[in-house]
Design a protein around this motif. Structure first.
Motif, short mmCIF file in Angstrom:
data_model
loop_
_atom_site.label_atom_id
_atom_site.label_comp_id
_atom_site.label_asym_id
_atom_site.label_seq_id
_atom_site.Cartn_x
_atom_site.Cartn_y
_atom_site.Cartn_z
N LEU A 156 6.74 13.29 27.52
CA LEU A 156 7.97 13.84 27.40
C LEU A 156 8.45 14.46 28.25
O LEU A 156 7.78 16.10 27.69
CB LEU A 156 8.55 13.35 26.46
CG LEU A 156 10.03 14.25 25.99
CD1 LEU A 156 10.61 12.61 26.84
CD2 LEU A 156 10.74 14.68 24.90
N HIS B 74 2.29 7.86 31.22
CA HIS B 74 3.97 7.18 31.59
C HIS B 74 4.99 8.56 31.72
O HIS B 74 4.08 8.94 30.32
CB HIS B 74 4.36 6.15 31.40
CG HIS B 74 6.00 5.30 31.18
ND1 HIS B 74 6.19 5.08 32.43
CD2 HIS B 74 7.16 5.76 30.46
CE1 HIS B 74 7.54 4.57 33.14
NE2 HIS B 74 8.01 5.14 32.26
N THR C 201 8.52 10.10 30.74
CA THR C 201 10.04 9.90 30.91
C THR C 201 10.36 11.35 30.54
O THR C 201 9.84 11.99 30.02
CB THR C 201 10.47 9.57 29.16
OG1 THR C 201 9.52 7.94 28.40
CG2 THR C 201 11.78 9.51 28.50
N THR D 216 10.32 7.44 33.77
CA THR D 216 11.25 7.28 33.20
C THR D 216 12.46 7.97 33.35
O THR D 216 11.80 9.12 32.36
CB THR D 216 11.91 5.89 31.88
OG1 THR D 216 10.56 4.78 32.67
CG2 THR D 216 12.56 5.20 32.22
N LEU E 234 16.38 9.32 21.63
CA LEU E 234 14.30 8.89 21.85
C LEU E 234 14.26 8.87 20.16
O LEU E 234 13.09 8.64 20.24
CB LEU E 234 13.53 10.46 22.69
CG LEU E 234 14.14 10.89 23.94
CD1 LEU E 234 13.64 12.21 24.06
CD2 LEU E 234 13.75 9.87 24.64
#
Length: 201
Positions: free
Chosen positions: A62, A83, A85, A110, A120
């Motif tokens: 994140l 990934h 975010t 993303t 979140l």
């Protein structure tokens, strides 16, 4: 009242500019705009964090307060099987982060609008990265540090960069209160900036 980069919907007239940046050995073309943080280039604090952050190749990350995306996009390059975010309260910044991901061919990200961790709920990450919005005030900065614990996986870590004169000692004390003294480490310092890492048990 003057507008800040942490405004939800900037009213400042758009004035996009694109520049090249080399970060962690990768070249990026980044577009910024009026009404977002550090519109003229990647700020020094973010660069200090980028140079020192450590991510597993498959990390779920994140980037909190992503701005137009430099920290999160580098994280995505460092975690190609993971990934990232990227969230920001500023809708213009979020749009730029999306555009910059696309412009640099980065698909494992993303970008979404969120007031800190608001959007979140229930989500947890291996790593949270943040260059906190100091101008938003101590209460906001300490919420980033305190609420991180609810969004980290076991063994996960929060990495922040903060200037000594803008509250680094206070931030370190808050991290030690939240995570425990033995779970907080100063990873590096550079021109008055401090990098702190706090780890979940």
């Amino acid at each position: 009242m003057s507008e800040h980069y942490y405004s939800r919907t900037p009213q400042t007239a758009s004035d996009r500019r694109t520049f090249a940046a080399e970060l962690r050995g990768h070249r990026f073309r980044l577009t910024s705009d009026a009404g977002v943080f550090s519109r003229d280039g990647v700020d020094y604090g973010s660069r200090v964090l980028i140079e020192r952050m450590e991510l597993a190749p498959d990390a779920n990350v994140l980037d909190l307060g992503c701005g137009y995306g430099p920290i999160g996009l580098v994280a995505a390059r460092l975690a190609p099987r993971g990934h990232v975010t990227m969230v920001d309260i500023n809708e213009r910044a979020v749009a730029l982060a999306r555009d910059n991901a696309a412009a640099n061919g980065i698909a494992n990200v993303t970008a979404m609008q969120s007031d800190l961790y608001e959007a979140l709920a229930g989500r947890r990450f291996d790593v949270i990265l943040s260059n906190p919005p100091i101008r938003a005030g101590k209460v906001v900065v300490h919420r980033i540090l305190t609420e991180a614990k609810e969004h980290l996986n076991p063994g996960g870590s929060l990495w922040i960069v903060i200037q000594n004169k803008q509250g680094a000692p206070s931030a370190k004390a808050k991290l030690q209160e939240v995570f425990g003294e033995d779970r907080v480490e100063e990873i590096g310092k550079d021109k008055g900036y401090r990098i702190y890492r706090a780890e979940m048990v």
